[in-house]
Scaffold this motif. Sequence first.
Motif, PDB file in Angstrom:
ATOM      1  N   ALA A  49       0.829  -1.187   0.040  1.00 52.22           N
ATOM      2  CA  ALA A  49      -0.004   0.007  -0.060  1.00 52.22           C
ATOM      3  C   ALA A  49       0.849   1.429  -0.051  1.00 52.22           C
ATOM      4  CB  ALA A  49      -1.021  -0.117   1.341  1.00 52.22           C
ATOM      5  N   GLU A  52       2.377   1.565  -3.715  1.00 54.73           N
ATOM      6  CA  GLU A  52       1.117   1.680  -4.543  1.00 54.73           C
ATOM      7  C   GLU A  52       0.391   3.023  -4.029  1.00 54.73           C
ATOM      8  OE1 GLU A  52      -0.965  -1.638  -5.043  1.00 54.73           O
ATOM      9  OE2 GLU A  52       0.675  -2.991  -6.013  1.00 54.73           O
ATOM     10  N   THR A  54      -2.126   3.134  -2.612  1.00 53.31           N
ATOM     11  CA  THR A  54      -3.545   2.723  -2.273  1.00 53.31           C
ATOM     12  C   THR A  54      -3.437   1.201  -1.655  1.00 53.31           C
ATOM     13  OG1 THR A  54      -4.177   1.708  -4.418  1.00 53.31           O
ATOM     14  CG2 THR A  54      -4.791   4.120  -3.886  1.00 53.31           C
ATOM     15  N   ARG A  56      -4.799  -2.992  -1.203  1.00 47.46           N
ATOM     16  CA  ARG A  56      -5.628  -3.750  -2.278  1.00 47.46           C
ATOM     17  C   ARG A  56      -6.916  -3.972  -1.895  1.00 47.46           C
ATOM     18  NH1 ARG A  56      -2.339  -4.562  -6.855  1.00 47.46           N
ATOM     19  NH2 ARG A  56      -2.973  -6.792  -6.964  1.00 47.46           N
ATOM     20  N   VAL A  58     -11.215  -2.929  -2.179  1.00 45.08           N
ATOM     21  CA  VAL A  58     -12.075  -2.249  -2.988  1.00 45.08           C
ATOM     22  C   VAL A  58     -13.341  -2.178  -2.143  1.00 45.08           C
ATOM     23  CG1 VAL A  58     -13.641  -2.024  -5.119  1.00 45.08           C
ATOM     24  CG2 VAL A  58     -11.132  -2.609  -5.186  1.00 45.08           C
ATOM     25  N   PHE A  87      -7.072  -8.515  -5.377  1.00 44.54           N
ATOM     26  CA  PHE A  87      -7.848  -7.506  -4.495  1.00 44.54           C
ATOM     27  C   PHE A  87      -8.923  -8.025  -3.445  1.00 44.54           C
ATOM     28  CE2 PHE A  87      -6.048  -5.201  -7.863  1.00 44.54           C
ATOM     29  CZ  PHE A  87      -5.825  -3.849  -7.251  1.00 44.54           C
ATOM     30  N   ARG A 111      -8.290   1.226  -3.135  1.00 44.20           N
ATOM     31  CA  ARG A 111      -8.254   1.413  -4.586  1.00 44.20           C
ATOM     32  C   ARG A 111      -9.290   1.945  -5.126  1.00 44.20           C
ATOM     33  NH1 ARG A 111      -4.320  -0.847  -8.105  1.00 44.20           N
ATOM     34  NH2 ARG A 111      -2.980  -0.746  -6.305  1.00 44.20           N
ATOM     35  N   LEU A 279     -10.704  -1.184 -11.481  1.00 44.41           N
ATOM     36  CA  LEU A 279      -9.195  -1.713 -11.714  1.00 44.41           C
ATOM     37  C   LEU A 279      -8.594  -0.993 -12.947  1.00 44.41           C
ATOM     38  CD1 LEU A 279      -9.105  -5.270 -10.246  1.00 44.41           C
ATOM     39  CD2 LEU A 279      -8.860  -3.246  -9.120  1.00 44.41           C
TER      40      LEU A 279
END
Length: 299
Positions: A49, A52, A54, A56, A58, A87, A111, A279
């Motif tokens: 996280a 990236e 964010t 993983r 949603v 995710f 995400r 995504l």
Amino acid sequence: MAAASGVSRATVSFVLNDDPHQTISAATRDRVKEAARTLGYVPHGVARALREGTSRVVVLNIDADLEGRYSRSYIDGLDAELAAHGFVLLVRHGHHTQAATQQVLDAIAPRAVIRFGETYLTGRGLDDMGGGWRDGLAAHAALQLRYLVDRGHTRIALALSERESPLASTRTKFAGLAAKDLGIPQLDCVIVPTERSACAEAVAELLACEPAVTAFAGFNDDVALRVMTALHDLGRHVPNDVAVIGFDDNGYGEYCSPALTTVFVDAEAHGRLSARLALGLGEGGLRPPPARVIVRESV
């Protein structure tokens, strides 16, 4: 893992992250995944996280009154598609304020945040698998009315839940457009409360004002079953006096008498589509199966 599989660190990263923008052969992907299994690799969520920007995760926001067979199959598809790309799905039930959603954003940096049924409700110009006339809410609202019209009903009442929602207003609009396209008078709308006597009063008032109404199209099966109970309490026989059709097949309609005719929608593909769009993966050729009427005894 790079050394064990004989590839670069970048290639390992692309494979483990299932990067859709990289063309990597199936053999190379298999070598990297086999090395990961052999070495017992487990991704570190916090580190990923941070890298990236964010997590993983949603998030799906869904209002409690929208839960039914459609939502269950939608969530199944959404969860499966997200899991296939590494995710995790977090489902938030109930009413969602902007402040509460912001708390989630600040706490876990998801995400994406998906509003349940958004592609089903709106679509792109009402012409695709979103809220359109091919595979979306507009098409399914028209299917429900067309089934009644094909059986001789031209004065139809749309039975709605007492709770207002974007879905209810959109559905009402689509039903009105479908009625116009079918060449029947505009629909009479009635709000059916959850309390039994109040529901019967609402149905009785509608029929007194509009005695030509011969069928009710329910917003969902819950609402349709309330209408059937109200008609029974009023001494009206279904379907001989008044027909009733549900929507979304909640599973209970087949156990009442007469059994409830309803519209069945398999939403797994809608859920998978929402995942892929969230995504940034594109539609991937997904096509939901057509909705269909489950014929029972109430029409």
